[in-house]
Structures are given as structure tokens and as C-alpha cells.
Design a protein around this motif. Structure first.
Motif, PDB file in Angstrom:
ATOM      1  N   TRP A 227      -6.072  -7.303   8.929  1.00 17.26           N
ATOM      2  CA  TRP A 227      -6.115  -8.554   9.531  1.00 17.26           C
ATOM      3  C   TRP A 227      -4.618  -8.871  10.385  1.00 17.26           C
ATOM      4  O   TRP A 227      -4.530  -9.846  10.955  1.00 17.26           O
ATOM      5  CB  TRP A 227      -6.086  -9.721   8.466  1.00 17.26           C
ATOM      6  N   ASN A 228      -3.768  -7.745  10.196  1.00 14.71           N
ATOM      7  CA  ASN A 228      -2.495  -8.045  10.766  1.00 14.71           C
ATOM      8  C   ASN A 228      -1.962  -6.643  11.590  1.00 14.71           C
ATOM      9  O   ASN A 228      -1.626  -6.680  12.603  1.00 14.71           O
ATOM     10  CB  ASN A 228      -1.543  -8.509   9.896  1.00 14.71           C
ATOM     11  N   ASN A 229      -2.316  -5.489  10.852  1.00 15.30           N
ATOM     12  CA  ASN A 229      -1.783  -4.351  11.396  1.00 15.30           C
ATOM     13  C   ASN A 229      -2.237  -3.905  12.842  1.00 15.30           C
ATOM     14  O   ASN A 229      -1.497  -3.217  13.671  1.00 15.30           O
ATOM     15  CB  ASN A 229      -1.701  -3.157  10.536  1.00 15.30           C
ATOM     16  N   PRO A 230      -3.463  -4.098  13.105  1.00 12.69           N
ATOM     17  CA  PRO A 230      -3.930  -3.593  14.205  1.00 12.69           C
ATOM     18  C   PRO A 230      -3.317  -4.273  15.370  1.00 12.69           C
ATOM     19  O   PRO A 230      -3.007  -3.450  16.542  1.00 12.69           O
ATOM     20  CB  PRO A 230      -5.528  -4.084  14.271  1.00 12.69           C
ATOM     21  N   TRP A 231      -2.725  -5.479  15.372  1.00 14.38           N
ATOM     22  CA  TRP A 231      -1.929  -5.797  16.511  1.00 14.38           C
ATOM     23  C   TRP A 231      -0.379  -5.739  16.571  1.00 14.38           C
ATOM     24  O   TRP A 231       0.261  -6.272  17.295  1.00 14.38           O
ATOM     25  CB  TRP A 231      -2.464  -7.462  16.563  1.00 14.38           C
ATOM     26  N   GLY A 232      -0.290  -5.108  15.173  1.00 17.13           N
ATOM     27  CA  GLY A 232       1.377  -4.633  15.145  1.00 17.13           C
ATOM     28  C   GLY A 232       2.097  -5.609  14.234  1.00 17.13           C
ATOM     29  O   GLY A 232       3.241  -5.615  14.440  1.00 17.13           O
ATOM     30  N   ALA A 233       1.307  -6.680  13.728  1.00 15.14           N
ATOM     31  CA  ALA A 233       1.966  -7.607  12.812  1.00 15.14           C
ATOM     32  C   ALA A 233       2.375  -7.308  11.243  1.00 15.14           C
ATOM     33  O   ALA A 233       1.709  -7.799  10.586  1.00 15.14           O
ATOM     34  CB  ALA A 233       1.105  -8.742  12.973  1.00 15.14           C
ATOM     35  N   ASN A 234       3.177  -6.332  11.408  1.00 14.90           N
ATOM     36  CA  ASN A 234       3.823  -5.686  10.103  1.00 14.90           C
ATOM     37  C   ASN A 234       4.542  -6.801   9.479  1.00 14.90           C
ATOM     38  O   ASN A 234       5.362  -7.406  10.166  1.00 14.90           O
ATOM     39  CB  ASN A 234       4.337  -4.385  10.521  1.00 14.90           C
ATOM     40  N   VAL A 235       4.173  -6.990   8.027  1.00 15.91           N
ATOM     41  CA  VAL A 235       5.181  -8.038   7.453  1.00 15.91           C
ATOM     42  C   VAL A 235       6.607  -7.715   7.527  1.00 15.91           C
ATOM     43  O   VAL A 235       7.148  -8.814   7.299  1.00 15.91           O
ATOM     44  CB  VAL A 235       4.380  -8.237   6.050  1.00 15.91           C
ATOM     45  N   ILE A 236       7.154  -6.535   7.512  1.00 11.07           N
ATOM     46  CA  ILE A 236       8.547  -6.253   7.479  1.00 11.07           C
ATOM     47  C   ILE A 236       8.939  -6.742   8.887  1.00 11.07           C
ATOM     48  O   ILE A 236      10.249  -7.329   9.008  1.00 11.07           O
ATOM     49  CB  ILE A 236       8.758  -4.799   6.982  1.00 11.07           C
ATOM     50  N   ASP A 237       8.349  -6.176   9.913  1.00 15.24           N
ATOM     51  CA  ASP A 237       8.719  -6.704  11.501  1.00 15.24           C
ATOM     52  C   ASP A 237       8.911  -7.892  11.456  1.00 15.24           C
ATOM     53  O   ASP A 237       9.656  -8.542  12.272  1.00 15.24           O
ATOM     54  CB  ASP A 237       7.864  -5.868  12.504  1.00 15.24           C
ATOM     55  N   LEU A 238       8.119  -8.598  10.833  1.00 12.38           N
ATOM     56  CA  LEU A 238       7.776 -10.175  10.999  1.00 12.38           C
ATOM     57  C   LEU A 238       8.574 -10.796   9.998  1.00 12.38           C
ATOM     58  O   LEU A 238       8.447 -11.868   9.446  1.00 12.38           O
ATOM     59  CB  LEU A 238       6.412 -10.539  10.980  1.00 12.38           C
ATOM     60  N   GLN A 239       9.536 -10.150   9.126  1.00 11.15           N
ATOM     61  CA  GLN A 239      10.552 -10.844   7.932  1.00 11.15           C
ATOM     62  C   GLN A 239       9.576 -11.375   7.031  1.00 11.15           C
ATOM     63  O   GLN A 239       9.885 -12.685   6.878  1.00 11.15           O
ATOM     64  CB  GLN A 239      11.626 -11.531   9.001  1.00 11.15           C
ATOM     65  N   LEU A 240       8.747 -10.770   6.661  1.00 11.70           N
ATOM     66  CA  LEU A 240       7.744 -11.159   5.713  1.00 11.70           C
ATOM     67  C   LEU A 240       6.938 -12.463   6.112  1.00 11.70           C
ATOM     68  O   LEU A 240       6.788 -13.370   5.474  1.00 11.70           O
ATOM     69  CB  LEU A 240       8.389 -11.604   4.230  1.00 11.70           C
ATOM     70  N   ASN A 241       6.726 -12.368   7.604  1.00  8.78           N
ATOM     71  CA  ASN A 241       6.114 -13.397   8.154  1.00  8.78           C
ATOM     72  C   ASN A 241       6.782 -14.644   8.416  1.00  8.78           C
ATOM     73  O   ASN A 241       6.167 -15.835   8.655  1.00  8.78           O
ATOM     74  CB  ASN A 241       4.780 -13.556   7.375  1.00  8.78           C
ATOM     75  N   THR A 242       8.030 -14.491   8.372  1.00  6.48           N
ATOM     76  CA  THR A 242       8.644 -15.962   8.640  1.00  6.48           C
ATOM     77  C   THR A 242       9.299 -15.889  10.151  1.00  6.48           C
ATOM     78  O   THR A 242       9.771 -16.900  10.399  1.00  6.48           O
ATOM     79  CB  THR A 242       9.763 -15.967   7.453  1.00  6.48           C
TER      80      THR A 242
END
Lengths: 134, 445
Positions: free
Chosen positions: B187-202
Motif C-alpha cells: 500500500w505504500n512502496n509501489p509509489w516510493g512511499a517508504n516509511v523511512i524516507d517519510l520520517q516514519l510517515n510524519t
């Protein structure tokens, strides 16, 4: 774009099957009529297990946006800089999706802009949902 | 009480004041040297050896000997991510060494069994009578240790926390490099929405914050990051204070490598290879140790909430932080106005405006963080925010918030000692979605 290929599981298979038919569906709670995405075993609002699927409009708006410039995911790094937006669904703005906004150059995204779903091809030929500014 | 049994956790509202309030205390802390990475050659600088170095320092700080320890609490987590490639795990791409370095244990993780086997001095008198496996990471682990002392499992607990980092880019290999996204990542990696890049989604909670309150990211974040680096340089153990200062200024910050714009590299903590150790003991025993006891007034764990959909929204994240703050205050019996030292977790800078406003430290309310951090938050001013320098100012050891809180309350922070009252402190690991907080006091009551 070389999307990372999603691997369906038992819960998500109906969703990804619909995407292959260029349909956007979300989970629908039979008990309280709530909608939710990503799918989960139970309704987040009333905890009911009886969930089915419902087609939605595929219309939305950009809630917020950033740009991936040094991704931890090497597969996506080839596309950098890459838009990464959060899009809310007009049918229920509590539902949001990640989006790369194909067709919109990085750093030129307008928060609040209207978008519609698009179905893009993954490296293995399967389809994945993304969103385009309209 | 075991690590599998989660009933010890104080993870919801309505639990009232902690029954162990003021009955345990920190009596010492110690840090190993901090290396950017283990070089694969220096066997006196392995994670296993660093556990001994940090533990000896903590014992010395408390005025204790190894044989005084009766509880050993080791977190065997691989901080760099066990499935994230060569920077996290020595094998299978590299051959192991002669025992005791013939597996990951001692190199990238350290278990209680490894330490007891390879540091006989620690248990010379068979004094270690309680050594549970798989103790949680530092925030929860220190709460677990405090609860064990309160429950009579041991009287002198030694908690050790390891941060591992090897050659190679952090969390770029292994599952991060996979062309497919199974499980939750679909539900997130396909678009590059990695939790680390997104600072644990914050990151996106904070971009929404900036939109709602009319705040520029750099105006909000630079003063915080800069102050943390300045405070970290006043620690004699931090990565930057021992390996060379960053000399960070606003121009450097704004022009630094973007990760997920608008977040820059300086908004992310720097992975390191190091170990921290803490002594937690009974309030009674602590009175006779080397330093003034720092009493534990509450411990909390657990989530303040979660995202209803793909990405957490600003409203959800503010609500989660507010819930964690309420749990923290409820269990300690204190209120925002009572808190002198505030060292929330800062692995990613984006956590900080939210915890500041949710806890209402020094009266900061919603949308007020920018004005506050652009005022005087210096260490010797009226609002010594993040006085320990956190992870951002010391490297990713996750220990600075605890060390500084202990030192400020016992008055041993040296150059870093605040000039305002320092009788209570809040310190934490992890943000509001998986938070673990401690409330400390120089007085048990």
C-alpha cells in the motif's frame, strides 16, 4: 515509471483484481456503511467483520505533497526527483492514497488540485492505480 | 513478568498514577565510543566489546561493581534492520570470525547469552538472577526494567542498548531493494512511499501542519536542528563532539541533500555504531550510590493512534500526540507546568513540533512551535528545549534524551547544565504512534 510491483494477498486480491480491470474499489462495511482503504479484516469504525467492496468515483484532491530525491527504495530511485503526494478520495475524504501524479513535473504540484485515478503499467505488465491532475 | 507478557505495559489512558512512582531510580549511565560504522577489522570496537565498555562506565558512574548487578536487560534488536542489507548484517556476504564472533551475535546484535558468556566478570558470583530474553528497545526497555525492579525481580538492573551500523548505505539493500511489495508494503512502496524516507510517515503530517498554520518548513525546523547540534557538542560522548562538529548553519541546512523534500538530510539522524548502558535500581538502594538518585515517576508505552487510511493526517497525528501526553501526565501525576526538562524523541526532526505542542511544554500550543523555537531555546536561556541534543545532535544512539535528563536532574550536566529549575524531566524514544516515555524527578514524591 518502474513502480514496485504490489503482491496481492487473500484480503487484497479483490482490490488488485479490480485494478487490473481499471476499476477503483474500496472496502465497504455492510453494518455501518463505512468505506475504507487499504483493506483490513474488520471495519475501523464499528469493528464488524462483514465487509464487501464498492466501486468509487476515482475523483479526488491533493491533500499534501513532497518530492522523493534520495529514496531508500533503489527501484524508485531511477525516477528521482519524483512527486509523492497524498490524495483524498472525494467519495470519502477520510480515504487517502499515495500518488506519483504522472504528467505533473516535480515541484509544480498545487495542493488542493483536483485529480482523477489513472491505471499505470508496472514492470511485470500488471496495472497499478495512480492519480493525475485534471 | 516476561517480555512475552505484555501486561506490564502502561499503554492506555485510565491507568491512574503508576504504582511504582518514585520507587525506582537511575543510578548511572555509560556510553561506548561512537563510530560511524564498525570497520570490520577492529575487534576491540565490536558491538559486543562496546557493551562491556558502556556497562563498565555505567557501573562506575553508579559506584558499583559488576557483581552488584542482579538483573541484566539486553535488547537484541538489529537497529539497522535485520533484513535491510549489508550495512545491517555482517553475513551472509562476508565470512564470520573465530568465536565469539562466529555469528551476528556480538557483531550486529548482542544477546544476554552472548554477554554473559563473554564477560565472565559480570556474573562471577552467579549474581545475575534475572535476565529475560528479547527485552524491548530503549524506551520500552527502560520502562520494562523499572517495572521489573518495582516488582522485585531484581534490585540492580543493567539495561544495555546497541546501535549497529556497518559499511554500506543504511537500509538500501535487502527488502528495501526488492522489486515487489508484499504485505503492508503493497500500500505504500509501489509509489516510493517508504516509511523511512517519510520520517516514519510524519513528513506529510508536518507538510500539512505547515499548510494549516502558514509555516515554512525551514523556518520551523532549522532552529531546532541547529540547537540540537549545539547542545550535542556539549556532550563529551556524542558523535559530533568526538568525531568533528557539523558546523551546521542555516545555509548548510537549507542547501543540504534533500531526501523527501521539504525534508533535508539534517532532518534525519545519523546512523552510528555504539552502545549505551543504564543502571536502574530501587529508590532505597539508589540513596547510597555515587550520585543523587533520579527517580522514575512513570513509564508509558504504546500507540497514541494510527492512520485510518494510507497516510496519517495532521488531525490524526496531533490527536495521537495529545493522547500520549495525557497518558504521560496521568501516570506521573504531573502537569505540563511541572516539567522542567523536555527531551522528546527526535530520530526525525518532524516528530518535534508535534510533541512540543501536545505536551504543552512551556505553554506552547497548537501552531505555536515556530514562534517558540525562533525565540530563546538555548541551553542557558529560559526554554532549554532538547537540552541533550537528542539523536540529531549526537548520532542515532537513542540515548541522549535519557542521559541528559538524568544529568540535568542530578546537576552533573557540566557545561550543558541548564540555568532554570531542573527537578523534573520527560524523555522518550519513538514518536506518538509507538511511543515510550519516562517521567523523571529529583524527588520521589
Amino acid at each position: 515509471m518502474p513502480y514496485i510491483v504490489p503482491v496481492p494477498d487473500e484480503l487484497s486480491k479483490p482490490f488488485w483484481d479490480a485494478v487490473q480491470e481499471k476499476r477503483l474499489i474500496v472496502q465497504h462495511c455492510v453494518a455501518c456503511n463505512s468505506l475504507q482503504y487499504p483493506p483490513r479484516p474488520r471495519c475501523l469504525d464499528c469493528n464488524a467483520e462483514a465487509m464487501d467492496w464498492k466501486d468509487v468515483s476515482g475523483k479526488g484532491h491533493i491533500l499534501t505533497c513532497g518530492v522523493l530525491e534520495d529514496s531508500h527504495l533503489p527501484v524508485r530511485a531511477a525516477d528521482q526527483p519524483l512527486n509523492l503526494a497524498v490524495v483524498t478520495l472525494d467519495d470519502d475524504p477520510r480515504i487517502n492514497y499515495y500518488a506519483n501524479l504522472p504528467g505533473t513535473p516535480p515541484f509544480q504540484v498545487t495542493v488542493g488540485a483536483a485529480v482523477e485515478v489513472t491505471f499505470e503499467e508496472c514492470p511485470d505488465g500488471s496495472l497499478i492505480h495512480d492519480w493525475r491532475v485534471i | 513478568m516476561t517480555t512475552e507478557d505484555r501486561s506490564w505495559r502502561r499503554d492506555r489512558e485510565g491507568l491512574g498514577v503508576w504504582n511504582g512512582r518514585g520507587k525506582t531510580a537511575f543510578a548511572g549511565w555509560g556510553m561506548s565510543p561512537i563510530d560511524r560504522r564498525w570497520d570490520g577489522v577492529s575487534m576491540d570496537r565490536t558491538l559486543g566489546e562496546y557493551c562491556k565498555v558502556a556497562a563498565r562506565a555505567a557501573l562506575e558512574d553508579a559506584g558499583l561493581k559488576p557483581e552488584d548487578v542482579d538483573g541484566l536487560f539486553m535488547c537484541p534488536d538489529n537497529m539497522a534492520g535485520a533484513n535491510s542489507g549489508a550495512s545491517a548484517s555482517w553475513g551472509p556476504s562476508r565470512p564470520y570470525f573465530a568465536p565469539p564472533y562466529d555469528s551476528e551475535d556480538g557483531l550486529t546484535i548482542v544477546t544476554n547469552k552472548w554477554l554473559l558468556a563473554n564477560w565472565p566478570e559480570l556474573n562471577a558470583n552467579k549474581n545475575v538472577t534475572y535476565a529475560p530474553d528479547a527485552v524491548p528497545s530503549i524506551g520500552e526497555g527502560l520502562g520494562f526494567t523499572a517495572q521489573a525492579v518495582v516488582d522485585g525481580k531484581c534490585k540492580v538492573g543493567l539495561y544495555i542498548y546497541t546501535a549497529n551500523n556497518l559499511d554500506g548505505r543504511y537500509r538500501r539493500g535487502g527488502t528495501f531493494a526488492a522489486p515487489k511489495a508484499p504485505g503492508a508494503s503493497q500500500w505504500n512502496n509501489p509509489w516510493g512511499a517508504n516509511v523511512i524516507d517519510l520520517q516514519l510517515n510524519t513528513t506529510f503530517a508536518l507538510t500539512q501542519y505547515c499548510q494549516r498554520y502558514g509555516v515554512d518548513w525551514d523556518d520551523l525546523m532549522f532552529p531546532i536542528v541547529m540547537q540540537e547540534h549545539m547542545n550535542g557538542l556539549m556532550n563529551d560522548w556524542g558523535f559530533y563532539s568526538t568525531n568533528g562538529a557539523s558546523h551546521l548553519n542555516r545555509e548548510d541546512y537549507v542547501n543540504s541533500r534533500p531526501i523527501t523534500s521539504p525534508a533535508h538530510i539534517w532532518d534525519y539522524d545519523r546512523p552510528v555504531n555504539a552502545v549505551g548502558a543504564f543502571i536502574v535500581t530501587t529508590a532505597e538502594r539508589a540513596k547510597d550510590m555515587k550520585h543523587k538518585p533520579v527517580y522514575i515517576l512513570n513509564h508509558n508505552q504504546g500507540s497514541g493512534g494510527s492512520a485510518r487510511s494510507s497516510s496519517i493526517t495532521l488531525d490524526e497525528y496531533e490527536a495521537a500526540n495529545a493522547k500520549v501526553a495525557r497518558m504521560c501526565y496521568e501516570g506521573s501525576g504531573l502537569q505540563a507546568k511541572d516539567i522542567d526538562i523536555f527531551n522528546p524523541y527526535d530520530g526525525f526532526s518532524s516528530f518535534l513540533p508535534f510533541s512540543l505542542e501536545a505536551f504543552g511544554w512551556h505553554g506552547v500550543g497548537k501552531g505555536e512551535a515556530r514562534d517558540f523555537v525562533n525565540g530563546d531555546i538555548s541551553i542557558h536561556g529560559p526554554h532549554p528545549y532538547l537540552s541533550g541534543g537528542g539523536n540529531l545532535g549526537n548520532g542515532r544512539t537513542r540515548t541522549a534524551m535519557y542521559i541528559d535528563s538524568i544529568e540535568q536532574l542530578r546537576g552533573t550536566a557540566g557545561e550543558r547544565q541548564v540555568t532554570v529549575k531542573a527537578e523534573t524531566a520527560i524523555c522518550a524514544f519513538a514518536p506518538a504512534l509507538s511511543a515510550a516515555y519516562l517521567v523523571l524527578g529529583s524527588d520521589p514524591h
